[in-house]
Write a protein that holds these residues in place. Structure first.
Motif, PDB file in Angstrom:
ATOM      1  N   SER A 101       0.800  -1.220   0.000  1.00  0.00           N
ATOM      2  CA  SER A 101       0.000   0.000   0.000  1.00  0.00           C
ATOM      3  C   SER A 101       0.832   1.270   0.000  1.00  0.00           C
ATOM      4  CB  SER A 101      -0.928   0.008   1.222  1.00  0.00           C
ATOM      5  OG  SER A 101      -0.165  -0.011   2.428  1.00  0.00           O
ATOM      6  N   ARG A 102       2.120   1.140   0.117  1.00  0.00           N
ATOM      7  CA  ARG A 102       2.957   2.340   0.140  1.00  0.00           C
ATOM      8  C   ARG A 102       3.024   2.959  -1.241  1.00  0.00           C
ATOM      9  NH1 ARG A 102       8.468   0.517   2.768  1.00  0.00           N
ATOM     10  NH2 ARG A 102       9.041   2.638   2.171  1.00  0.00           N
ATOM     11  N   ASP A 106       7.577   6.671  -1.826  1.00  0.00           N
ATOM     12  CA  ASP A 106       8.162   6.133  -0.599  1.00  0.00           C
ATOM     13  C   ASP A 106       8.975   4.873  -0.885  1.00  0.00           C
ATOM     14  OD1 ASP A 106       6.969   8.166   0.717  1.00  0.00           O
ATOM     15  OD2 ASP A 106       5.329   6.988   1.561  1.00  0.00           O
ATOM     16  N   LEU A 107       8.485   4.038  -1.788  1.00  0.00           N
ATOM     17  CA  LEU A 107       9.257   2.853  -2.142  1.00  0.00           C
ATOM     18  C   LEU A 107      10.555   3.228  -2.837  1.00  0.00           C
ATOM     19  CD1 LEU A 107       6.423   0.516  -3.478  1.00  0.00           C
ATOM     20  CD2 LEU A 107       7.670   0.260  -1.350  1.00  0.00           C
ATOM     21  N   ALA A 108      10.487   4.215  -3.733  1.00  0.00           N
ATOM     22  CA  ALA A 108      11.686   4.604  -4.476  1.00  0.00           C
ATOM     23  C   ALA A 108      12.714   5.258  -3.584  1.00  0.00           C
ATOM     24  CB  ALA A 108      11.304   5.546  -5.610  1.00  0.00           C
ATOM     25  N   ARG A 109      12.298   5.847  -2.480  1.00  0.00           N
ATOM     26  CA  ARG A 109      13.254   6.476  -1.578  1.00  0.00           C
ATOM     27  C   ARG A 109      14.188   5.444  -0.959  1.00  0.00           C
ATOM     28  NH1 ARG A 109       9.816   8.612   1.423  1.00  0.00           N
ATOM     29  NH2 ARG A 109       9.507  10.448   0.121  1.00  0.00           N
ATOM     30  N   HIS A 110      13.729   4.224  -0.803  1.00  0.00           N
ATOM     31  CA  HIS A 110      14.547   3.160  -0.218  1.00  0.00           C
ATOM     32  C   HIS A 110      14.978   2.123  -1.250  1.00  0.00           C
ATOM     33  CE1 HIS A 110      13.516   4.722   3.748  1.00  0.00           C
ATOM     34  NE2 HIS A 110      12.272   4.784   3.343  1.00  0.00           N
ATOM     35  N   ASP A 111      14.249   2.009  -2.350  1.00  0.00           N
ATOM     36  CA  ASP A 111      14.595   1.052  -3.387  1.00  0.00           C
ATOM     37  C   ASP A 111      14.053   1.585  -4.707  1.00  0.00           C
ATOM     38  OD1 ASP A 111      15.011  -1.109  -5.076  1.00  0.00           O
ATOM     39  OD2 ASP A 111      14.659  -2.581  -3.499  1.00  0.00           O
ATOM     40  N   LEU A 155       8.795  -0.365 -10.387  1.00  0.00           N
ATOM     41  CA  LEU A 155       7.836  -1.434 -10.671  1.00  0.00           C
ATOM     42  C   LEU A 155       6.441  -1.085 -10.176  1.00  0.00           C
ATOM     43  CD1 LEU A 155       9.980  -4.595  -9.862  1.00  0.00           C
ATOM     44  CD2 LEU A 155       9.375  -3.691 -12.099  1.00  0.00           C
ATOM     45  N   ALA A 156       6.360  -0.252  -9.148  1.00  0.00           N
ATOM     46  CA  ALA A 156       5.049   0.156  -8.643  1.00  0.00           C
ATOM     47  C   ALA A 156       4.342   1.142  -9.566  1.00  0.00           C
ATOM     48  CB  ALA A 156       5.194   0.763  -7.242  1.00  0.00           C
ATOM     49  N   THR A 157       5.032   1.664 -10.573  1.00  0.00           N
ATOM     50  CA  THR A 157       4.434   2.626 -11.509  1.00  0.00           C
ATOM     51  C   THR A 157       4.011   1.974 -12.819  1.00  0.00           C
ATOM     52  OG1 THR A 157       6.608   3.208 -12.410  1.00  0.00           O
ATOM     53  CG2 THR A 157       5.825   4.469 -10.529  1.00  0.00           C
TER      54      THR A 157
END
Length: 1379
Positions: A514-515, A519-524, A530-532
């Motif tokens: 759900s993030r 926020d995901l790209a900031r750490h990975d 992939l979330a886009t």
């Protein structure tokens, strides 16, 4: 009476009603009354009504064809009342004239007759463009017709002036006027009513007050006033005119002046003449000014020093109000500002991504200057490039993305070095560059999409990373790689860290799903992309847009990088709808047209090596993915198609054919490592045999093509995996079932050895020639690895005679291995281990300058250095393969151990192991360093395994070599990374606890330990308390110690089995070639204390408080091993600071209330405490710094005090551990914790001064300066809580500090300190207990030899006496202390 029309009646009914109404002659119900005109007044109501002239529409009488169009008569105004009416007109003519229907316009078009019209050529002009005509301008002359638009009248007047012959007095204007000037023709003073020369305005008519709109008399009056003003101006001198003008400006309202000026600018004209009027004889070129131009307007004033290339004029379009700040871009560039100081300046880049120096002066035609900030500096900043990517012009967006990709590529290549402050990649990612690229991929312009994919590849794919992994594929376990994912992720759940990486990939938390992508790209970065929905968009680009070859290769490179990220990412790439189908169909077809000469226009429907590599990387991620690829995309037939023919016979470019064949071999090798592809081996065996026979001839060519060498090495790697799969047919299952699962039998691969040995012999001839040897590097490595796998599989066949393979090994040793070991060139390879080692030379695998934590990268910009593990001069791959073959031969044929183990005596290897075993700080784990360390660990482990086999066969190995190998084994055990669980298990089983590697136990080591000890906390009469006896017992208990550590330090079973399957080549149990994430080493640095910590945690988690089973035995074994390491292998504990060792010993006492009372535990802890309190170790005991594995030492010490107060019962060893952290140089919080919260523990600290492990001066010097602690000292002494017979050590310490405080005479002391001194002295002088009073007043120096621990003054010194009397306000009546 006529009725009104009703709903539903048609037009026919309405016409009938109309006829009836007209025939009846009835009066209408509504009377039409026309109002009078505005100019003629109101209509007379009493007059007779106007006659009714109605137009009756008769549909029956309309003609079939529309009427002919004729020119309309001149328009006449409506007559006003009082004037005679116009004559009657025909209604039909009026109807035709006013008909506005579309048919009246489009029916008939009559073209104007131009046959009699004269054609006049345009008159040449000296200006490039005609002056702009404003609607506000008026002409004095009117056309004859008096009709037409303003534009038509202007054109008519211009034609009339052009058709008029030029006058003799007319002067042709200058064809090249000055820049910014407007050429004007001004009439002479005589011909224009006295107009002053140089004035560009016409004074024949008034310009402000014209009388227009009033009566004719008013217009004449305004003209008369104007003529008088002109005559008056003619009689005045220019000085008088300026003076009067200034006077008027001071008297009039400023708003009125502004209005008059704006009115004059609006109505002003340039060079306007009446038709046929006289012309002036002088032409002057000057800017146009208004009639009130004595003082220019404020907004038209140029700033001082600002010179525009053109002078703005109001006659230009949209230049009525000049905004100079918007015209600054037209002026020349300001001079380049030279950098005089070390101030930071904004980085600017060229269109090729090059960093431009701040003072570089480049010409403007390069397109590097713009109108933003710092216009004088060439180049574009990152902020300006970001702004350009949002342009509406697609070419600008593509250019900005291209420049950004070039900047990223150069930054990752390390071209910027230390010229920039900060990381370019980090700055771009923080600014949202990742999602800018994602948005650009959704663009509708192909050029922008291509630039975005190129920039995405530059961001994700580090230069040289893929080349490094491809070149090391044929190394020892080179196909196994770490996931390219960040090791430091956002860990919101505490329990998430303890889960293995494989579990993390399979079980995604709901919070992570759900993030949002930022926020995901900031750490990975990869997870954020992939979330886009990046994968469907890339599939659309490949399938629908059909881009060019460069875009296809960039897209495949991005997909390969995504697949290397993790098992989860590889699965998402595989499961993306129609993505893999499109790639296999378009870029791996089984039939294609022959390649034409020149560059390939399109890669669609043409085999591509990058697509084959993508399949290989996906298959490496897991066994199930490889099986799905083979079954779903018919890869067997495609592999047959690409491998059945030699690369030169494929209808492809030579380099592409070689790369495609190489990748096909590698994909097959990956599938074979899982036991797949055996049926394909039976079909292509003739092809493989023919290719293998051609390798020696190919290696003899000069120069060697690198692609051919890689293809040969990949072929040998494939044969190695097939041989291991054939040898793994013998398993716990039945033989038939295992062979069916493998589908490759030993009889099918047993004939490969005669084909491989010639290849090895051919390459070994090149060993003395370094240049040729580096060119064939992967081939001899692959040959040695094949022979090792061959003999390993041969020895596992149950139905074959062992004598056969033993004799063949002897033959190989005599003919190949022993001559190789005796070559001087091999010694040079051993000598080059140290320079190429990442442990000895950390700079060889230093992290990339542009690395960011959220994007893992190998960072091999520009290729690896020659003296590095992966460099061209690296001996690691060949020597690792050689040690692997020797270990395999020695493991099977132990009789050859004595001859082959001589390789361990090589001076280069000995020097290398000695350097690696030296204590050093743990290097930071980066993706590149982890990859390099893993390959180096393979060589070290194989060397240690050979040493262990040799030690088992040689009863008395050399003491120096044994100690070196043992030290190396301990160092390697603490450095192994995830994925090497099997190696850690092997080290614990063989080398670490092997008595042969502890020669000190039989060479007088225990006796030497007894002689070196100067202090022992145990009973002096007990011989078992000596360190020598403890070491002897520990050496005898080594099997029990090994069992203890195997139970507590062995890796997890799942990871151990996976690692074992990979290292043994077990194709049936190999789950994946993707290793776990290397976040940290397998074992912590303090692994010798690990069982103690397990006991502590288990005791803390047990509600009953009972100790774990066999806690005493575990504690004894751990303490024995720690004592052995501390005595004989101190470098093994170098990574554990003394403070951490003390904390681990304190945890032992917290396990149970009775464990520390065990005699073996007491003796071992006393020996270890004495080692910690040695003079050379004590200064490094620092309790104030952060300790590994411990959040807070004060918290641990508080728990330790609670436990001591509860269960110690005055134990001296327990008390020694309590007293050790109370030294003066440690934190005051530890002493406050004892004297403030645990006063009851003072009564149990009865350790004598003689048994104190450290000097008493460590507690008394320097003097205490904490007022709160001094008051606690004084209170404990006065109240009797601290007495010499209960706690002699702390009593002496408290007396020393209180005495020093009371008699200190520091003039800088605060009032609070002085008040506390006065209070303590007064209370001390009034004490009833004479002994304490004398100790506090007459204390002199600490002296541990005295019973009380300090020396007293016989009488107070004069200074102290005076100080005492001054603070107590009177002489002190006391006796001298009695001894």
């Amino acid at each position: 009476m006529l009725s009104r029309p009703k709903p539903g009646e048609s037009e026919v009914d309405l016409l009938r009603f109309q006829s009836q109404f007209l025939a009846a002659g009835a009066a209408p119900a509504v009377q039409l009354v026309k109002k009078g005109s505005r100019r003629g007044g109101r209509a007379a109501p009493d007059g007779p009504p106007p006659q009714d002239h109605r137009d009756v529409v008769l549909l029956d009488d309309l003609p079939d064809s529309p009427p002919a169009l004729v020119p309309a008569p001149p328009k006449r105004s409506r007559p006003s009342p009082g004037r005679p009416p116009l004559p009657d007109e025909d209604p039909e003519e009026r109807l035709n004239r006013h008909d506005q229907h579309i048919t009246a316009v489009l029916t008939k078009i009559i073209e104007r007759d131009t046959s009699s019209v004269a054609v006049n050529l345009p008159v040449p002009s000296g200006v490039a463009f005609p002056p702009v005509f404003h609607r506000s301008q008026e002409r004095r002359g009117k056309p004859a017709s008096g009709k037409g638009s303003i534009f038509a009248r202007e054109i008519a007047a211009r034609r009339a002036s052009e058709s008029r012959p030029p006058s003799a007095r007319e002067v042709v204007p200058n064809p090249d006027p000055a820049q910014g000037a407007v050429t004007c023709e001004a009439p002479s003073p005589g011909g224009q009513g006295g107009q002053r020369p140089g004035n560009t305005h016409d004074f024949q008519r008034p310009r402000v007050v014209t009388g227009k709109g009033l009566s004719q008399e008013a217009e004449q009056e305004a003209q008369t006033i104007h003529e008088e003003n002109v005559a008056r101006l003619q009689a005045m001198t220019p000085e008088e005119i300026l003076r009067e003008q200034q006077q008027l400006l001071t008297q009039l309202d400023p708003s009125l002046v502004a209005f008059l000026r704006s009115h004059g600018h609006t109505r002003g004209q340039v060079g306007e003449q009446k038709p046929g009027g006289p012309l002036g004889h002088v032409t002057k070129e000057e800017p146009v000014t208004s009639a009130f131009a004595g003082e220019p307007r404020k907004e038209e004033k140029l700033e001082p020093g600002v010179a525009l290339p053109v002078t703005p004029h109001k006659e230009w379009l949209h230049m009525d109000a000049v905004e100079l700040e918007k015209l600054h871009w037209t002026q020349d560039l300001p001079p380049l500002r030279r950098q005089q100081t070390q101030e930071r300046m904004q980085a600017r880049f060229s269109l090729q991504g090059e960093l431009l120096a701040p003072d570089v002066d480049l010409p403007t035609h390069l397109g590097l200057h713009h109108h933003g900030e710092e216009a004088e500096r060439a180049g574009y900043s990152l902020q300006e490039l970001f702004h350009l990517t949002r342009s509406q012009v697609s070419q600008q967006r593509a250019l900005a993305l291209h420049v950004l990709s070039q900047v990223i590529s150069r930054a990752q290549a390390g071209e910027f070095g230390d010229q920039l402050v900060g990381s370019v990649l980090g700055l771009l990612l923080d600014a949202g560059f990742l999602f800018l690229l994602r948005f650009s991929l959704d663009d509708r312009v192909d050029g922008v999409i291509a630039a975005a994919i190129r920039a995405l590849r530059a961001l994700l794919v580090a230069p040289g990373a893929e080349e490094l992994l491809d070149s090391t594929f044929s190394w020892y376990h080179g196909a196994s790689v770490f996931p390219m994912m960040p090791s430091q992720e956002d860990k919101e759940d505490d329990g998430e860290d303890e889960e293995p990486p494989a579990g993390k990939a399979k079980q995604k938390s709901p919070e992570e799903e759900s993030r949002p992508p930022p926020d995901l790209a900031r750490h990975d970065v990869i997870k954020g992309l992939l979330a886009t929905n990046l994968l469907p968009r890339l599939r659309y680009v490949l399938e629908v847009t059909c881009p060019g070859p460069s875009v296809v290769l960039d897209t495949l490179a991005v997909l390969i990088r995504l697949a290397r990220h993790s098992l989860e990412s590889a699965t998402r790439v595989l499961e993306c709808p129609r993505l893999m189908e499109t790639i296999v169909r378009e870029f791996l077809p089984t039939s294609w047209p022959p390649a034409a000469a020149g560059p390939t226009p399109s890669l669609h429907r043409t085999p591509c090596a990058a697509a084959m590599k993508l399949l290989r990387v996906l298959a490496s991620a897991g066994r199930n993915i490889a099986a799905r690829l083979l079954s779903s995309f018919d890869l067997r037939s495609r592999l047959c198609r690409f491998l059945a023919e030699a690369p030169g016979e494929l209808a492809l470019p030579p380099e592409e054919a070689e790369a495609l064949s190489t990748e096909a071999y590698r994909l097959w090798a990956v599938a074979a490592s899982y036991g797949h592809g055996g049926d394909l081996y039976r079909e292509l065996y003739p092809v493989l045999a023919r290719a293998l026979q051609a390798v020696p001839a190919e290696l003899s060519a000069h120069p060697l093509p690198p692609l051919s060498v890689q293809r040969a090495a990949s072929l040998l790697t494939l044969l190695t995996q097939l041989t291991l799969a054939a040898g793994g047919a013998r398993s716990e299952l039945s033989s038939d079932a295992a062979r069916a699962a493998s589908s490759v039998t030993w009889t099918q691969v047993c004939g490969l050895q005669p084909l491989v040995e010639p290849c090895l012999r051919q390459t070994l001839k090149l060993l003395p020639r370094p240049d040729r040897w580096s060119a064939v590097g992967p081939v001899p490595t692959a040959c040695l690895l094949f022979l090792g796998a061959y003999y390993q599989s041969w020895s596992q066949q149950p139905n074959l005679c062992p004598e056969d393979w033993l004799q063949d090994m002897e033959r190989l040793t005599e003919e190949l291995l022993l001559p190789l070991l005796s070559q001087p060139a091999l010694g040079g390879l051993w000598d080059s281990l140290r320079p190429c080692s990442p442990v000895c030379n950390p700079l060889s695998c230093a992290a990339a300058a542009e690395g960011v934590p959220s994007l893992a990268s190998l960072g091999c910009a520009g290729g690896c250095p020659p003296l590095s593990l992966a460099g061209s001069a690296s001996p690691f791959p060949f020597l690792t393969a050689l040690l692997h073959l020797i270990n395999t031969v020695v493991q099977i044929h132990k009789g050859l151990c004595g001859q082959l183990a001589s390789v361990l005596a090589a001076p280069g290897l000995q020097s290398y192991l000695l350097q690696c075993a030296a204590p050093r700080a743990a290097p930071p784990l980066t993706p590149l360093s982890a990859w390099a360390f893993r390959h180096e660990h393979h060589l070290q482990h194989l060397a240690l395994a050979l040493a262990q086999k040799a030690a088992a066969l040689q009863p008395s190995p050399a003491a120096g070599a044994a100690a070196l190998f043992h030290t190396m084994a301990l160092a390697l055990l603490s450095r192994l990374l995830p994925g090497s669980e099997y190696l850690a298990q092997e080290l614990l089983l063989s080398c670490v606890f092997r008595p042969e590697f502890l020669p000190e136990s039989a060479a007088g080591g225990p006796e030497a330990a007894d002689l070196s000890d100067g202090l022992s906390l145990g009973s002096g009469g007990d011989a078992r308390c000596g360190r020598g006896a403890l070491l002897t017992q520990a050496c005898q208990d080594l099997p029990s110690i090994r069992s203890c550590y195997l139970a507590h330090c062995s890796p997890a079973r799942a990871g151990l089995l996976a690692s074992q399957a990979r290292h043994r080549g077990d194709a049936q149990r190999a789950a994946a070639l993707l290793l776990p994430v290397p976040e940290q080493p397998l074992l912590p640095a303090d692994w010798p204390f690990q069982p103690l910590l397990h006991l502590y945690h288990r005791a803390s988690d047990t509600p009953s408080g009972l100790p774990p089973a066999d806690a005493a035995g575990t504690a004894t074994r751990v303490l024995q091993w720690v004592l052995v390491l501390d005595s004989w292998r101190p470098e093994a504990l170098g990574a554990v600071p003394p403070a951490a060792r003390l904390a681990r010993l304190m945890c032992l006492f917290l396990v149970d209330g009775e464990l520390f009372r065990e005699a073996p535990v007491q003796r071992l802890v006393a020996a270890l405490l004495a080692r910690l309190c040695r003079p050379q170790v004590l200064p490094s005991l620092n309790l104030d710094c952060p300790l590994p594995g411990l959040t807070s030492f004060p918290d641990l010490y508080a728990s330790f005090l609670d436990h001591f107060e509860s269960v110690s019962f005055g134990d001296h060893l327990f008390g020694a551990l309590v007293l050790l952290p109370l030294q003066r140089r440690f934190s005051v919080a530890l002493r406050l914790s004892l004297f403030g919260d645990h006063m009851g523990a003072l009564r149990a600290l009865g350790m004598p001064l003689a048994q104190l492990p450290v000097s008493l001066e460590c507690y008394t010097a320097p003097p205490e300066d904490n007022l709160a602690l001094l008051q606690l000292y004084f209170r404990a002494l006065v109240t009797g809580a601290l007495r010499p017979r209960w706690c002699p050590v702390l009593y002496a310490v408290a007396v020393a500090h209180v005495n020093n405080f009371m008699f200190s005479q520091d003039p800088k002391s605060s009032d609070e300190v002085k008040a506390a001194q006065r209070t303590m002295l007064r209370k001390t002088s009034l004490l009833a207990e004479e002994v304490l009073r004398q100790h506090l007043l007459y204390y002199k120096l600490p002296d541990p030899s005295l019973p009380r621990g300090f020396e007293l003054y016989s009488e107070l010194p004069p200074l102290r006496q005076q100080h005492l009397e001054r603070l107590t306000a009177g002489p002190l009546q006391s006796r001298a202390p009695q001894t």
